[in-house]
Scaffold this active site. Structure first.
Site, PDB file in Angstrom:
ATOM      1  N   GLY A  13       9.034  -7.804   5.563  1.00 20.53           N
ATOM      2  CA  GLY A  13      10.075  -6.806   5.793  1.00 20.53           C
ATOM      3  C   GLY A  13      10.317  -6.517   7.252  1.00 20.53           C
TER       4      GLY A  13
ATOM      5  CB  SER B 274       6.582   0.966  -2.016  1.00 23.27           C
ATOM      6  OG  SER B 274       6.613   0.005  -0.986  1.00 23.27           O
ATOM      7  N   GLY B 275       5.856  -0.859  -4.497  1.00 22.48           N
ATOM      8  CA  GLY B 275       5.794  -2.186  -5.094  1.00 22.48           C
ATOM      9  C   GLY B 275       7.145  -2.610  -5.612  1.00 22.48           C
ATOM     10  NE  ARG B 276       8.414  -6.802  -2.450  1.00 20.42           N
ATOM     11  CZ  ARG B 276       9.215  -7.639  -1.831  1.00 20.42           C
ATOM     12  NH1 ARG B 276      10.520  -7.510  -1.958  1.00 20.42           N
ATOM     13  NH2 ARG B 276       8.718  -8.598  -1.089  1.00 20.42           N
TER      14      ARG B 276
ATOM     15  CG  ASP C 259      -0.250  -7.879   0.887  1.00 20.84           C
ATOM     16  OD1 ASP C 259      -1.202  -8.219   1.616  1.00 20.84           O
ATOM     17  OD2 ASP C 259       0.159  -6.703   0.828  1.00 20.84           O
TER      18      ASP C 259
ATOM     19  CB  ALA D 187      -0.931  -0.013   1.191  1.00 23.62           C
TER      20      ALA D 187
ATOM     21  CD  GLU E 243       9.070   3.172   8.022  1.00 26.67           C
ATOM     22  OE1 GLU E 243       9.415   4.096   7.263  1.00 26.67           O
ATOM     23  OE2 GLU E 243       9.889   2.499   8.677  1.00 26.67           O
TER      24      GLU E 243
END
Length: 488
Positions: A410, A15-17, A242, A13, A308
């Protein structure tokens, strides 16, 4: 073709990769080939996602993955998309996106729960769906959208990963694991709960066929194949939620719980059946669908979003707090100190996270620490104790003792939080895999393509090829007890 590679697109939600993954015998190759960011922004009166940019970044990453595979002399067999839950987009009969999807942190769902419960009682919704009540669930988003007016040219409603799959293949489907996060799926029949949908006057005609994880949606449309390495590549649905992929990628031991740790922390256990009763409803637990007949019995905890958000505020004020350095400073602080209740709704999307923390501390008679390390410590300590509280509730609800905790994602790299969790729970903690979501995504693709015969076999492959870090509970920890729930 055991040496074929797979592409995993993992959308968080914000950022992506894109990763290129190999699971040949004796191999667990995870190569991140692209990473991109897409913070939501205000547009047309709402907080929205720029889906056009997200799709462009995905295509760029897939092209890079295809190039990398050719450099390795290996072929790409398939691609799978996973992402966050609940948010959706609308497309018209020509397959065009009608408007940018609204972010779950938008304010449009405020007050919607009470309006829905006047039409369908809370207890009945839980009995039918088994899903926890969160103000941003698709149920409440769609109810708000319907009240404001659904565009008349809308043909399909698709959750974010399903929307990407639609753009890639032209097939409009809804993968089961993510469908369950909508709170619109009947847990018993694993189908849309048409009765609830009808009583809330939701647009039933926009919902698409529910398909299981591991469904082959066909090849990438030829017009989108912009690298020879992508020619003929199939699109296979992983657990598109996810967390569903993360749990699939965790080589869980019998009797162990998991924490999928990141922006959110998903704390739970894997089961073969749902657990839907008044006690689970009262504790607001959820029964999310998983891959291959599994269910994730869990609770959402606010997670590292709180820290964050504080780091973002510090940076904006000129204090650039390096994450690793911050955690090293946290480790030097003495035990004890103030605590917050992480699941306070005011932490969901406050104007300022530091102000929200201070407000809660003042209300409980505590003082706000002055420096970033002390604030980070109180957040991490509070998360660990919240995890312990949730795990204790799971033991009570299931009447089964939890033997250990596996932290994936992460957040599993946060050694202070891992140790604090071991201390708070009194249980051994295994940290990793960090890339559990990407691994789980690919395991499901690999099972669908015949590389593995079952999820159990695929998980054994992971266990044999990944190294986990263990954290044992330490004595002489703080005086907070394992079961203490700090809810106000």
């Amino acid at each position: 073709m055991n040496d074929a590679l797979y592409i995993a697109v993992d959308l968080g939600a914000g950022s992506g990769r894109v990763c290129l993954v190999g699971v040949a015998p004796g191999e667990l190759l995870v190569a991140e080939v692209s990473r991109f960011r897409y913070p939501p922004s205000e547009s047309m009166g709402h907080l929205r996602w720029d889906l056009g940019q997200i799709f462009a970044d995905i295509r760029s990453g897939m092209r890079t993955a295809g190039e990398r595979a050719r450099e390795l002399g290996r072929s790409v067999r398939s691609v799978g998309i996973d992402g966050w839950g609940v948010d959706y987009g609308l497309v018209d009969s020509d397959g065009e996106l009608i408007e940018q999807p609204i972010c779950y942190r938008d304010k449009r769902t405020e007050g919607m729960m009470d309006q829905v419960f006047r039409l369908v009682p809370r207890e009945e919704i839980f009995a039918r769906t088994g899903i926890q009540f969160l103000v941003f669930n698709t149920l409440f988003q769609l109810y708000a959208h319907a009240r404001a007016g659904i565009p008349g040219n809308a043909a399909h409603l698709l959750l974010i990963p399903d929307l990407i799959n639609f753009f890639l293949t032209g097939r409009a489907t809804t993968e089961y694991s993510n469908a369950t996060t909508t709170q619109l799926v009947n847990a018993e029949f694993k189908a849309w709960d048409w009765e609830t949908i009808k009583r809330l006057d939701l647009p039933a005609g926009l919902l698409t066929e529910i398909v299981p994880a591991g469904t082959d949606l066909g090849p990438i449309r030829p017009a989108l194949v912009d690298d020879p390495g992508l020619d003929g590549v199939r699109v296979i649905t992983p657990a598109t939620h996810d967390t569903g992929s993360a749990v699939a990628g965790a080589p869980l031991q019998d009797g162990w719980a998991y924490i999928s740790s990141g922006t959110w922390s998903l704390v739970g256990i894997e089961r073969d059946t749902t657990l839907i009763n008044p006690e689970a409803a009262r504790e607001n637990f959820t029964n999310e669908g998983g891959a291959f007949g599994t269910f994730r019995f869990l609770k959402n905890v606010m997670g590292l979003w709180i820290l964050e958000s504080c780091r973002k505020e510090w940076k904006e004020s000129g204090v650039d707090v390096d994450y690793d350095k911050l955690l090293m400073q946290v480790k030097t602080l003495p035990p004890g100190g103030p605590l917050i209740f992480p699941d306070d709704p005011r932490f969901l999307n406050p104007p300022g996270m530091l102000g929200a923390i201070k407000q809660q501390l003042v209300e409980s008679g505590e003082c706000m620490p002055a420096d970033p390390p002390a604030i980070a410590k109180l957040i991490l300590d509070s998360l660990a104790l919240r995890y312990a509280s949730v795990l204790r509730s799971i033991e009570v609800l299931t009447n089964q003792r939890i033997r250990g905790v596996q932290i994936v994602g992460g957040g599993s790299q946060n050694e202070y939080l891992n140790q604090a969790t071991a201390n708070a729970t009194g249980l051994p903690v295994l940290a990793g895999p960090v890339e559990a979501t990407v691994i789980g995504n690919v395991l499901i693709q690999a099972i669908a393509s015949g590389r593995f015969a079952s999820l159990a076999e695929a998980r054994r492959h992971v266990a044999q090829n990944v190294r986990l870090k263990e954290f044992a509970p330490k004595p002489n920890r703080s005086d907070r007890s394992y079961g203490s729930d700090m809810a106000h």
